[in-house]
Write an enzyme that holds these catalytic residues in place. Structure first.
Site, PDB file in Angstrom:
ATOM      1  N   GLY A 179     -29.212  23.996  20.370  1.00 60.66           N
ATOM      2  CA  GLY A 179     -28.850  22.567  20.371  1.00 60.66           C
ATOM      3  C   GLY A 179     -29.506  21.793  19.245  1.00 60.66           C
ATOM      4  N   SER A 209     -32.893  25.723  24.225  1.00 58.31           N
ATOM      5  CA  SER A 209     -34.236  25.969  24.725  1.00 58.31           C
ATOM      6  C   SER A 209     -34.961  24.637  24.921  1.00 58.31           C
ATOM      7  CB  SER A 209     -34.976  26.836  23.706  1.00 58.31           C
ATOM      8  OG  SER A 209     -36.350  26.713  23.897  1.00 58.31           O
ATOM      9  N   ILE A 258     -35.128  22.336  13.911  1.00 59.41           N
ATOM     10  CA  ILE A 258     -35.782  22.265  12.595  1.00 59.41           C
ATOM     11  C   ILE A 258     -35.939  20.799  12.165  1.00 59.41           C
ATOM     12  CG2 ILE A 258     -33.726  22.510  11.123  1.00 59.41           C
ATOM     13  CD1 ILE A 258     -35.705  24.647   9.657  1.00 59.41           C
ATOM     14  N   VAL A 292     -34.845  18.776   9.962  1.00 64.84           N
ATOM     15  CA  VAL A 292     -34.685  18.160   8.656  1.00 64.84           C
ATOM     16  C   VAL A 292     -33.168  18.159   8.470  1.00 64.84           C
ATOM     17  CG1 VAL A 292     -36.817  18.474   7.349  1.00 64.84           C
ATOM     18  CG2 VAL A 292     -35.332  20.408   7.719  1.00 64.84           C
ATOM     19  N   ALA A 334     -30.107  14.034   4.636  1.00 68.44           N
ATOM     20  CA  ALA A 334     -29.141  13.495   3.664  1.00 68.44           C
ATOM     21  C   ALA A 334     -27.824  14.225   3.835  1.00 68.44           C
ATOM     22  CB  ALA A 334     -29.673  13.689   2.252  1.00 68.44           C
ATOM     23  N   LYS A 369     -25.915   6.411   1.619  1.00 67.09           N
ATOM     24  CA  LYS A 369     -26.212   7.242   0.451  1.00 67.09           C
ATOM     25  C   LYS A 369     -24.960   7.244  -0.431  1.00 67.09           C
ATOM     26  CE  LYS A 369     -26.738  12.037  -0.894  1.00 67.09           C
ATOM     27  NZ  LYS A 369     -26.867  13.428  -0.472  1.00 67.09           N
ATOM     28  N   PRO A 391     -22.913  10.569  -8.500  1.00 64.00           N
ATOM     29  CA  PRO A 391     -22.402   9.622  -7.494  1.00 64.00           C
ATOM     30  C   PRO A 391     -21.185  10.183  -6.760  1.00 64.00           C
ATOM     31  CG  PRO A 391     -21.641   8.978  -9.674  1.00 64.00           C
ATOM     32  CD  PRO A 391     -22.440  10.256  -9.852  1.00 64.00           C
TER      33      PRO A 391
END
Ligand code: FAD
Length: 542
Positions: free
Chosen positions: A11, A41, A47, A49, A52, A80, A99
């Protein structure tokens, strides 16, 4: 037809993106075609991160019917519009933007070839897009009032990855996805090599027709049980670790929120700066061969500034590469279990997003799964290699030689052969619209580089420009001053000046009258808090 049962194991962002997207795309208009369950779990952390994104995320959110403002509030998101690359060419504050929007010229766009022959006094993308200028001014890509500023500006988000997964979890649970918090400890196989069920520590046996392995780097289904190997790509991308830090705005607020990601090259890799609406995330992606953990942390703190004292740093090891087959038998690996490329172009979540979209389109409602799996694997593999080439290009065009790391990445054997074929071709003619009509460039091999890769598919992966076309390549190539010696020799020192076309300069002049500052938009529209910043914050360039 009997409803198919899907079990997502894991998840993190990938697991919840897959569950939420499949639920939205397959169980439409109140008709439940699939039963989706996600088991994660309670004690193996995500993780978290992956802050972006790229614009494709908006398609995902829109299929799920998610309200943008609600999503941005829930995930501390900001806009962004670009990635700004600093010090990649040389260590001299040289910078260029990649861009998301470009101002196209009709009927014939010669902006690239014209710029190549110019004196290059203005960076290429500043002549081809308003977005670098809009980023420098720190403006939002949206107005506070109804939009009347010409063609829309493409954008993605910076967001808190942990909150993103939580947001999709709550939304999915409300919409009928079953959620189980348990550790999977055993996988029960059938004789035909398919997974029958997974068993949890608390004794539950969870059966399904299709299992999605979203267990991150652990890859407990696809690797540990189905024994599908990993194709290592670390000879082309040397970075294998990141040291990351969150700088809450209560701790330090610079006085602005940049509407773009910054990627600055350091001694053995590069550092990301990702500004959210509540904090700035920074992370130094580096190669453990060339810098120790302590040195990397010191370099990151020195880069970021004295206010990082007292903030804790976190290290994450990673492997660059891909699962040789992401879909095998009745198991599909999505997210980090399926592979990983370093986050220079923010493509981690994108690959999970693409896999979820592909799986929904290729969902095995019938009995003939092989053709669906074959196409899924082929397309995921093509896209992985497209991304590998593109990221490798940032490194191999560098002129930095100041450290061992940069000397190493500049060596010819560190260039992906497919990319080398493209670069060689673009030395003969500049990139243009038809380049990807046929995916083979002169000199490029049609066979796999390695006999055991792609799960036995002997055809090389091809670049279909599904993510980046010739315009994106122009952006990086010209940002990295591609072929400047050649054009200097051909056209002499006295070349015509680079010019910003009127349609770009006029729009840029109007931009501050139309677009609010990014932080102002965030405060007004999504309730970003007021933070104490310096009296005179200067420009977003900082
Ligand atoms: P994880 O987040 O690791 O989730 C794994 C899940 O599996 C967890 O819920 C865990 O509890 C569960 N699990 C594991 N084992 C078991 C078990 N036995 N039983 C039950 N559950 C289990 N992507 C971007 O798009 N943009 C970025 O800027 C970006 N930056 C990154 C920077 C770094 C340094 C790294 C490493 C990655 C970055 N990524 C980025 C990629 C992004 O983080 C991942 O693609 C994304 O988070 C998906 O992770 P995941 O869900 O596959 O794995």
């Amino acid at each position: 037809m009997q409803k198919k049962r899907v079990l997502v194991v894991g998840g993190g962002s990938a697991g919840w993106m897959a569950a939420a997207y499949l639920n939205a795309a397959l169980n439409r208009k109140g008709q439940k075609a699939v039963d989706i369950c996600l088991v994660e779990s309670p004690d193996i952390p995500r993780i978290s991160v992956g802050e972006a994104t790229i614009p494709s995320i908006r398609h995902l959110l829109s299929v799920m019917g998610i309200d943008e403002i609600e999503f941005m509030k829930a995930t501390d998101a900001s806009f962004k519009q670009s990635i700004k690359y600093v010090n990649w060419l040389q260590k001299d504050d040289h910078a260029y933007y990649h861009p998301f929007s470009r101002n196209r010229v009709f009927p014939l766009d010669h902006s690239g070839p014209d710029w190549l022959k110019s004196d290059r006094s203005i960076p290429f993308m500043e002549t081809a897009s308003v977005q670098p200028g809009i980023c420098e001014m720190g403006l939002a890509p949206k107005m506070l009032e109804k939009w009347d500023f010409g063609p829309p500006l493409s954008y993605a988000y910076h967001m808190n990855a942990q909150k993103f997964a939580d947001y999709l979890r709550d939304l999915s649970a409300e919409r009928g996805v079953t959620h189980i918090l348990e550790n999977v400890v055993e996988v029960e196989m059938k004789e035909n090599g398919h997974i029958a069920a997974v068993k949890t520590r608390d004794g539950k046996r969870l059966e399904a027709d299709l299992f999605i392995d979203c267990t991150g780097f652990a890859a407990i289904l696809i690797e540990k049980n189905l024994k599908i190997g990993f194709e290592d790509c670390s000879q082309w991308l040397l970075c294998d670790r990141a040291v990351t830090m969150h700088v809450p705005y209560e701790h330090h607020y610079p006085g602005y929120v940049r509407p773009y990601t910054t990627a600055t090259a350091l001694s053995a890799g590069w550092v990301w700066e990702i500004p959210l609406s509540s904090l700035k995330s920074v992370g130094y992606v580096h190669s453990s061969q060339f810098i120790s953990k302590d040195e990397a942390e010191r370099e990151l703190r020195a880069f970021e500034g004295a206010y990082t004292d007292g903030l804790s740093a976190r290290f994450i090891d990673f492997r660059v590469g891909r699962r040789k087959k992401a879909w095998v038998a009745n198991c599909v690996a999505i997210g980090l279990s399926g592979g990983f490329i370093e986050p220079l172009e923010s493509t981690g979540l994108y690959l999970s997003d693409l896999a979820a979209v592909m799986l929904a389109e290729h969902f095995p409602f019938g009995d003939d799964w092989e053709p669906l799996a074959m196409r899924f694997n082929r397309i995921m593999s093509n896209r992985f290699y497209e991304i590998l080439d593109f990221i490798n290009m940032h490194y191999c065009l560098t002129r930095r030689t100041g450290t061992e790391f940069w000397r190493e990445v500049g060596r010819p054997e560190r260039v992906v052969p497919r990319l080398q074929a493209k670069l060689d071709f673009w030395k003969i003619k500049p990139p243009s619209g038809q380049d990807f009509e046929d995916p083979f460039f002169p000199g490029q091999s049609g066979k796999n580089q390695r006999a055991d890769s792609h799960g036995g598919d002997m055809r090389a992966a091809i670049d279909t420009a599904g993510l980046w076309n010739h315009e994106s390549y122009e952006c990086i190539l010209y940002g990295m001053d591609f072929m400047s010696d050649y054009y200097r020799e051909q056209y002499g020192e006295d070349r015509p000046p680079a010019v910003v076309p009127k349609h770009v300069s006029a729009r840029l002049r109007a931009a501050p009258h139309k677009l609010p500052r990014h932080d102002v938009w965030l405060k007004e529209m999504v309730g970003m808090s007021e933070y104490q910043g310096p009296a005179n914050p200067g420009s977003v360039w900082g």
